[in-house]
Design a protein around this motif. Structure first.
Motif, PDB file in Angstrom:
ATOM      1  N   GLY A 119       0.785  -1.235   0.000  1.00 21.60           N
ATOM      2  CA  GLY A 119       0.000   0.000   0.000  1.00 21.60           C
ATOM      3  C   GLY A 119       0.816   1.284   0.000  1.00 21.60           C
ATOM      4  O   GLY A 119       0.525   2.209  -0.759  1.00 21.60           O
ATOM      5  N   LEU A 120       1.826   1.301   0.842  1.00 20.78           N
ATOM      6  CA  LEU A 120       2.600   2.528   0.978  1.00 20.78           C
ATOM      7  C   LEU A 120       3.323   2.900  -0.324  1.00 20.78           C
ATOM      8  O   LEU A 120       3.347   4.056  -0.737  1.00 20.78           O
ATOM      9  N   LEU A 123       0.696   3.807  -3.088  1.00 25.04           N
ATOM     10  CA  LEU A 123       0.145   5.142  -2.854  1.00 25.04           C
ATOM     11  C   LEU A 123       1.088   6.188  -3.437  1.00 25.04           C
ATOM     12  O   LEU A 123       0.646   7.134  -4.105  1.00 25.04           O
ATOM     13  N   ASP A 272       6.390  -5.516   4.785  1.00 20.85           N
ATOM     14  CA  ASP A 272       5.277  -4.598   4.711  1.00 20.85           C
ATOM     15  C   ASP A 272       4.777  -4.428   6.140  1.00 20.85           C
ATOM     16  O   ASP A 272       4.495  -5.409   6.814  1.00 20.85           O
ATOM     17  N   ASP A 320       6.125   7.890   5.607  1.00 24.23           N
ATOM     18  CA  ASP A 320       6.367   7.072   6.791  1.00 24.23           C
ATOM     19  C   ASP A 320       7.715   7.432   7.429  1.00 24.23           C
ATOM     20  O   ASP A 320       8.344   8.419   7.058  1.00 24.23           O
ATOM     21  N   HIS A 322      10.522   5.979   7.236  1.00 26.56           N
ATOM     22  CA  HIS A 322      11.726   5.541   6.512  1.00 26.56           C
ATOM     23  C   HIS A 322      12.654   6.684   6.100  1.00 26.56           C
ATOM     24  O   HIS A 322      13.862   6.537   6.208  1.00 26.56           O
ATOM     25  N   ALA A 364       5.976  -1.803  13.176  1.00 31.78           N
ATOM     26  CA  ALA A 364       6.429  -1.055  12.008  1.00 31.78           C
ATOM     27  C   ALA A 364       7.158   0.233  12.398  1.00 31.78           C
ATOM     28  O   ALA A 364       7.770   0.874  11.564  1.00 31.78           O
ATOM     29  N   VAL A 433      -3.877   8.572   7.285  1.00 37.65           N
ATOM     30  CA  VAL A 433      -4.273   8.308   5.916  1.00 37.65           C
ATOM     31  C   VAL A 433      -5.745   7.919   5.738  1.00 37.65           C
ATOM     32  O   VAL A 433      -6.162   7.534   4.648  1.00 37.65           O
ATOM     33  N   ASN A 462      -6.527   8.493   1.934  1.00 39.85           N
ATOM     34  CA  ASN A 462      -5.851   8.014   0.721  1.00 39.85           C
ATOM     35  C   ASN A 462      -6.761   8.036  -0.498  1.00 39.85           C
ATOM     36  O   ASN A 462      -7.992   8.161  -0.382  1.00 39.85           O
ATOM     37  N   TYR A 551      -2.783  -9.289  10.581  1.00 43.64           N
ATOM     38  CA  TYR A 551      -3.863  -8.351  10.879  1.00 43.64           C
ATOM     39  C   TYR A 551      -4.859  -8.218   9.723  1.00 43.64           C
ATOM     40  O   TYR A 551      -6.003  -7.829   9.919  1.00 43.64           O
ATOM     41  N   GLU A 650      -5.870  -1.573  10.045  1.00 43.08           N
ATOM     42  CA  GLU A 650      -5.562  -1.173   8.661  1.00 43.08           C
ATOM     43  C   GLU A 650      -5.699   0.341   8.588  1.00 43.08           C
ATOM     44  O   GLU A 650      -6.808   0.878   8.649  1.00 43.08           O
ATOM     45  N   ALA A 651      -4.570   1.020   8.452  1.00 42.56           N
ATOM     46  CA  ALA A 651      -4.611   2.481   8.517  1.00 42.56           C
ATOM     47  C   ALA A 651      -5.640   3.043   7.533  1.00 42.56           C
ATOM     48  O   ALA A 651      -6.472   3.862   7.886  1.00 42.56           O
ATOM     49  N   SER A 652      -5.576   2.577   6.300  1.00 43.78           N
ATOM     50  CA  SER A 652      -6.568   3.039   5.326  1.00 43.78           C
ATOM     51  C   SER A 652      -7.004   1.898   4.420  1.00 43.78           C
ATOM     52  O   SER A 652      -8.158   1.530   4.338  1.00 43.78           O
ATOM     53  N   GLY A 653      -6.002   1.328   3.731  1.00 44.74           N
ATOM     54  CA  GLY A 653      -6.314   0.436   2.632  1.00 44.74           C
ATOM     55  C   GLY A 653      -6.498   1.292   1.390  1.00 44.74           C
ATOM     56  O   GLY A 653      -6.953   2.444   1.466  1.00 44.74           O
ATOM     57  N   THR A 654      -6.102   0.750   0.254  1.00 50.44           N
ATOM     58  CA  THR A 654      -6.333   1.426  -1.022  1.00 50.44           C
ATOM     59  C   THR A 654      -6.899   0.425  -2.017  1.00 50.44           C
ATOM     60  O   THR A 654      -7.622   0.802  -2.934  1.00 50.44           O
TER      61      THR A 654
HETATM   62  C1  AZC Z   1       0.073   0.905   4.534  1.00 49.18           C
HETATM   63  C2  AZC Z   1      -1.156   0.657   5.372  1.00 49.18           C
HETATM   64  O1  AZC Z   1      -1.070  -0.613   5.966  1.00 49.18           O
HETATM   65  C3  AZC Z   1      -2.397   0.742   4.507  1.00 49.18           C
HETATM   66  O2  AZC Z   1      -3.536   0.633   5.286  1.00 49.18           O
HETATM   67  C4  AZC Z   1      -2.406   2.076   3.772  1.00 49.18           C
HETATM   68  O3  AZC Z   1      -3.468   2.114   2.856  1.00 49.18           O
HETATM   69  C5  AZC Z   1      -1.115   2.259   3.007  1.00 49.18           C
HETATM   70  O4  AZC Z   1      -0.003   2.168   3.887  1.00 49.18           O
HETATM   71  C6  AZC Z   1      -1.029   3.607   2.326  1.00 49.18           C
HETATM   72  O5  AZC Z   1      -1.254   4.623   3.225  1.00 49.18           O
HETATM   73  N1  AZC Z   1       1.218   0.937   5.384  1.00 49.18           N
HETATM   74  C7  AZC Z   1       2.352   0.432   5.041  1.00 49.18           C
HETATM   75  O6  AZC Z   1       2.532  -0.166   3.995  1.00 49.18           O
HETATM   76  N2  AZC Z   1       3.302   0.704   5.994  1.00 49.18           N
HETATM   77  C8  AZC Z   1       4.531   0.206   6.041  1.00 49.18           C
HETATM   78  C9  AZC Z   1       5.393   0.733   7.119  1.00 49.18           C
HETATM   79  O7  AZC Z   1       4.925  -0.610   5.265  1.00 49.18           O
END
Ligand code: AZC
Length: 816
Positions: A119-120, A123, A272, A320, A322, A364, A433, A462, A551, A650-654
Motif C-alpha cells: 500500500g505505501l 500510494l 510490509d 512514513d 523511513h 512497524a 491516511v 488516501n 492483521y 488497517e490504517a486506510s487500505g487502497t
Molecule cells: C500501509 C497501510 O497498511 C495501509 O492501510 C495504507 O493504505 C497504506 O499504507 C497507504 O497509506 N502501510 C504500510 O505499507 N506501511 C509500512 C510501514 O509498510
C-alpha cells in the motif's frame, strides 16, 4: 500547459529505426520484447520536450515544489499508462497493427517496476500520477534497487522467492543524470574546528563515501503536457579501484567503498508494515535522503540567493518514518554547509519537512540503536542528540513534574533513536491516511504529541488513480462510463456520480453485468493459463488480494472456506450460489506464520477443487505473484471485495477503493477507509461485520478476551480448527498447520492467543457471508448496488487526496 501533439508518422518511422539501432533487427523480424523497447523509446522521444519544458517552466514561474521522499514506489508497468496519458492509444495501436503486432502483447513484455511492497509504495505511485495530472511540479525520490520486490513462485503450495532482476531488459524510459551526482558519507568521526569568527565548525573525517547517481523516469500528466520526474538514486564507488596507486591501507579502504556502493542499492527489503532493524536498511535510508536533500538545496540555491527562503519554494514530504533522517540531514546541510546558527536552521527545517504516518502497527515503528546510528552517521547523530536535548527541555518546561511525558515523546530513549518522534518534532505536519486512522493517532498512539502540538495534526484520506485502475485496468467499463456521461471523470472522478441514475435502468444494469462478465472471462482465462484451474465465470468472484499479514486476516477468510466446505459436505443437497474464492498475496520472506497461511490456502484449494462431490460449487484459487499488472485484471473482475482486517489495524487500505471503483461490493470491517467507503456508497450497499475499533482497543487494554471459550462453545468453529491439526488438509504431515492453530489458541500464554480476534469475529463474518449469498441471488439488486458503488467512488481519487495535501500542507503553485 498544452497537450503532447503526438506525431504518428514520426512514431512509425522511429520505431522502425529504433528496433534496428537497439536490437540490430528489422521490424519484420523483431520479437515482442525488441518492439516493446523501441516503442518505449519512441514514446520517450515524444515526451522529452514537454519533460524539459516542465522543468523550465517551473524555474521561470518559480513555483513551489514538493519532494516526495519514499523508500518505495510501486509503479507497475509504465508503457500502457504513458500511452493513455499522452492520449495516443488509437494512433499507437494502429501503427502496431500495421507492423502486425497487438498493443496488449507489447504491453505484456514490460516487467513491473516493483520498487515497493504494498500500500505505501503504491500510494506513492498514485500520488505521482495525480501530481502531474493536476499540474503541480513534484519529484518522487527513492532508490533504484537492482532487485525489486521478489517474484513469487508457488511450489508444492509453498511460496518461493525468486529475485526480481527487473533491469535485465533495459528500461527505455529512464535517463541517467551524471551531471547531478552527489556524494554521500558514512562512518568516520567528526572533528570540531573554530572558524575566523570563533564559531565551531564540524567536519566529518575518516568516512567512507559513495556516489549517488540519479536515474530519472518521466511521470506523465494526463493530457496536459506536464511531465514530472521519478528520480531513483543508484550508488557507485567514488573512484574505481586503482590497484597500483594504493598502498595496503588505501586498497582496503577503496575496496570497502566499492562493496558499500554495491550493496546499498542491491535489494528492497520485502517487509510490509514491519521494520527490520538492519544496518543496511539505515544506510539505504540515509543514502537516498542525503542525495535528495543535497540536490534539492543545491538546485534551490541555483535559482535563489537566500537559503532562508527554502521553505517558501520546497517541501519534503516524508513517506512514513523511513526517510525521516531528512530532518537531521537538512539541519546538517544548513549548519555545516551554509553556516547557519541552530535557531535559523531549525526555523527553516521545521517549515520544510512534513510527515505521513501509515500504520499504528507497533512492529512497524522504526527505532535505531543509538550506537549503530552514531557509528554510521556520526555528525547526523550529534544533531539528533541536540534536537532531542532541546525538545526534552521544552517538554519539561511545558509539563513540569510529568516525567512520563519525556518518556513518551523524547527522540532518544532507552538507547534508541525513535524516528517517528523525530519526524513529529522536526516537521510542521503529521497526517494519518484515513479519518479513523488519524483519530486513533490523535487519541491513542500519538496522544501526547497531539496534546502538545495539535496544530500539526491533520487527516488525508488516501486515494487511487482512476487513470490506471479504471481507464487502463478496465477498458470496457471505462468506455461504458464515457459513453454515458462523457470523459470528464478521467480527470475529475466525482463526475462519475452521473451514472447513479442509470442504476435504476434495467437495460443499463444488464450492460453493466455483461461488462463484469466479460472481465470475469478475462480473469478466468488468466487463471487457466497460470494456475491451470477452471473457474466458473457465473460464480461469485470473492477476492482478497493484498500483502499477507496476520492483521489482514487471510486466515479468517480461509477458515470460513473450510467451514463452508464442511456444511456443503454435510448437506450435499444445498444449492449454494457457486463461489470462487480468489487470493493473491506475498508474504515477507522471513514471516513464518504468513507463509504457512499461504500453504494452508493452497492445501485447502487442493482438497476442495478436486472433490467432485461438491459439483464445483466452491473453488479456491491462489494467484501466484500478485502485483500491480495482474491486479488490474483482478479488480475489474471482482464481485466481492474482502476488506476484513481487525478493526483499528488497517490504517486506510487502497485496494478497497480499487474494488469499489470497479463495481465490487465491500465485505468488510469498520476499519481504515472502509468506514468512508460505506459512508459514500451507503451501508445498504456493503456487507459490514465484526467488532468496532473501539471494542478491539478496549479488549486489548483490559485483556479479557479468551478465544478458548469460543472454541469450547462453538462446534462449527471447533471442527474447523481441529482440521488444522488432524491432517484433514495435510494427511502426509498432520502437524503441519499446528502453528496456525496455536496462534489462535495459545494455551501456554492466553495473552498471545488470537491477537487479531479471528474467532471473536468469525460468526459475524459467516453471517455477513450469508447475506452476500442471499443478495447475489437477486442479480438486479446486485448490479444496482455495484453501480451505486462505482457512482460514489469519486471521493477516492488520489486527485482529491493530492489537492488536499496541496491546500493544507504543501501550498504548491500550479504550473501555467
Ligand atoms: C500501509 C497501510 O497498511 C495501509 O492501510 C495504507 O493504505 C497504506 O499504507 C497507504 O497509506 N502501510 C504500510 O505499507 N506501511 C509500512 C510501514 O509498510
Amino acid at each position: 500547459m498544452g497537450g503532447y501533439n503526438f506525431d504518428k508518422d514520426l512514431f512509425r518511422k522511429r520505431v522502425r529505426e529504433l528496433v534496428k539501432l537497439d536490437s540490430k533487427v528489422s521490424i519484420e523480424d523483431a520479437n515482442p520484447v525488441q518492439i516493446y523497447k523501441a516503442v518505449g523509446f519512441a514514446i520517450k522521444e515524444q515526451i522529452i520536450d514537454p519533460w524539459i519544458d516542465t522543468r523550465k517552466k517551473a524555474k521561470e514561474q518559480d513555483v513551489k515544489m514538493v519532494y516526495y521522499l519514499s523508500m518505495e514506489f510501486l509503479m507497475g508497468r509504465a508503457l500502457g499508462n504513458n500511452i493513455l496519458n499522452i492520449q495516443a492509444q488509437n494512433d499507437i495501436r494502429e501503427v502496431l497493427e500495421e507492423f502486425g503486432v497487438d498493443l496488449n502483447l507489447i504491453e505484456d513484455q514490460e516487467r513491473d517496476w516493483a520498487l515497493g511492497n504494498g500500500g505505501l509504495g503504491r500510494l506513492a505511485a498514485c500520488f505521482l500520477d495525480s501530481l502531474a495530472t493536476l499540474g503541480y511540479h513534484a519529484y518522487g525520490c527513492g532508490i533504484r534497487y537492482k532487485y525489486g520486490m521478489f517474484k513469487q513462485k508457488i511450489e508444492d503450495g509453498y511460496q518461493k522467492e525468486v529475485p526480481d532482476n527487473w533491469l535485465k531488459i533495459a528500461n527505455p524510459f529512464e535517463i541517467r543524470r551524471d551531471s547531478q551526482r552527489q556524494e554521500v558519507r558514512f562512518g568516520g568521526y567528526t572533528r570540531c574546528e573554530t572558524d575566523e569568527h570563533g564559531n565551531p565548525r564540524y567536519i566529518q573525517e575518516g568516512y567512507q563515501a559513495v556516489v549517488a547517481v540519479p536515474y530519472d523516469l518521466p511521470v506523465i500528466g494526463y493530457g496536459n503536457g506536464v511531465v514530472n520526474t521519478l528520480r531513483i538514486w543508484s550508488a557507485e564507488p567514488v573512484e574505481e579501484l586503482d590497484l597500483e596507486s594504493f598502498d595496503q591501507g588505501e586498497y582496503e579502504k577503496a575496496n570497502e567503498q566499492n562493496n558499500l556502493a554495491e550493496t546499498i542499492c542491491k535489494v528492497l527489503y520485502p517487509n510490509d508494515n514491519k521494520y527490520s532493524g538492519k544496518e543496511l536498511r539505515l544506510k539505504q535510508q540515509y543514502f537516498f535522503v542525503s542525495a535528495t536533500i543535497q540536490r534539492a538545496v543545491e538546485r534551490y540555491m541555483e535559482e535563489h540567493d537566500d537559503i532562508h527562503g527554502l521553505h517558501e519554494k520546497v517541501c519534503f514530504q516524508m513517506n512514513d518514518t523511513h526517510p525521516t533522517v531528512a530532518v537531521a540531514e537538512l539541519m546538517r546541510i544548513l549548519l555545516d554547509e551554509y553556516g547557519l546558527g541552530w535557531d535559523e536552521a531549525w526555523a527553516i527545517t521545521t517549515k520544510t519537512c512534513a510527515y505521513t504516518n501509515h500504520t499504528i502497527m507497533a512492529e512497524a515503528l522504526e527505532k535505531w540503536p543509538i550506537d549503530l546510528f552514531q557509528r554510521l552517521l556520526p555528525r547526523v547523530y550529534q544533531i539528533v542528540d541536540e534536537i532531542n536535548r532541546r525538545f526534552v527541555n521544552e517538554i519539561r518546561s511545558r509539563y513540569p513534574g510529568q516525567p512520563e511525558k519525556v518518556q513518551k515523546m523524547a527522540v532518544l530513549y532507552e538507547g534508541q533513536v525513535r524516528m517517528a518522534n523525530m519526524a513529529i518534532v522536526g516537521g510542521f505536519s503529521v497526517n494519518g491516511v484515513a479519518k479513523l486512522h488519524t483519530e486513533i493517532l490523535e487519541k491513542q498512539e500519538l496522544r501526547d504529541f497531539y496534546e502538545m502540538m495539535p496544530e500539526k495534526f491533520n487527516n488525508k484520506t488516501n486515494g487511487i488513480t482512476q487513470r490506471r485502475f479504471l481507464l487502463h485496468g478496465n477498458p470496457l467499463l471505462a468506455q461504458w462510463v464515457t459513453d454515458h456521461i462523457g470523459d470528464g471523470w478521467i480527470t475529475n472522478l466525482p463526475e462519475i456520480k452521473k451514472i447513479e441514475p442509470l442504476a435504476d435502468d434495467p437495460e443499463c444494469r444488464r450492460q453493466f453485468r455483461e461488462i463484469k462478465y466479460q472481465n470475469k472471462l478475462r480473469l478466468a482465462e488468466y487463471i487457466r493459463e497460470y494456475n491451470h484451474i477452471e473457474v466458473n465465470p457465473e460464480s461469485i468472484f470473492d477476492v482478497q488480494v493484498k500483502r499477507l499479514h496476520e492483521y489482514k486476516r487471510q486466515l479468517l477468510n480461509i477458515l470460513h472456506v473450510m467451514y463452508l466446505y464442511n456444511q456443503l459436505k454435510d448437506h450435499p443437497e444445498w444449492d449454494m450460489v457457486p463461489r470462487t474464492f480468489i487470493f493473491g498475496a506475498k508474504a515477507a520472506a522471513g514471516y513464518r506464520i504468513a507463509k504457512l497461511t499461504i500453504k494452508l490456502i493452497n492445501s485447502v484449494a487442493e482438497v476442495i477443487n478436486h472433490d467432485p462431490s461438491i459439483n464445483g460449487k466452491i473453488k479456491v484459487v491462489f494467484i501466484e505473484d500478485y502485483r500491480v499488472s495482474n491486479a488490474e485484471l483482478i479488480f475489474s473482475a471482482s464481485d466481492v471485495s474482502e476488506q476484513i482486517s481487525t478493526a483499528s489495524k488497517e490504517a486506510s487500505g487502497t485496494g478497497n477503493m480499487k474494488f469499489m471503483l470497479n463495481g465490487a461490493l465491500t465485505l468488510g470491517t469498520m476499519d481504515g477507509a472502509n468506514v468512508e467507503i460505506v459512508e459514500e456508497a451507503g451501508a445498504e450497499n456493503a456487507f459490514i461485520f465484526g467488532m468496532s475499533a473501539e471494542e478491539v482497543i478496549r479488549y486489548e487494554h483490559d485483556g479479557t478476551y479468551d478465544p478458548m471459550t469460543i472454541f469450547n462453545s462453538d462446534e462449527g468453529i471447533r471442527r474447523v480448527l481441529m482440521q488444522l491439526i488432524n491432517g484433514f488438509y495435510s494427511p502426509e504431515d498432520p502437524e503441519l498447520f499446528r502453528p496456525l492453530y496455536n496462534s489462535l489458541l495459545n494455551t501456554k500464554d492466553t495473552s498471545r492467543a488470537d491477537t487479531y480476534f479471528i474467532l471473536k469475529d468469525f460468526r459475524s463474518y459467516a453471517e455477513a457471508q450469508q447475506r452476500v449469498e442471499a443478495a447475489y441471488r437477486d442479480q438486479e439488486w446486485w448490479s444496482r448496488a455495484a453501480m451505486i458503488n462505482v457512482a460514489n467512488a469519486g471521493k477516492f481519487s488520489s486527485d482529491r487526496t493530492i489537492q488536499e495535501y496541496v491546500d493544507d500542507i504543501w501550498h504548491l503553485d500550479k504550473l501555467k
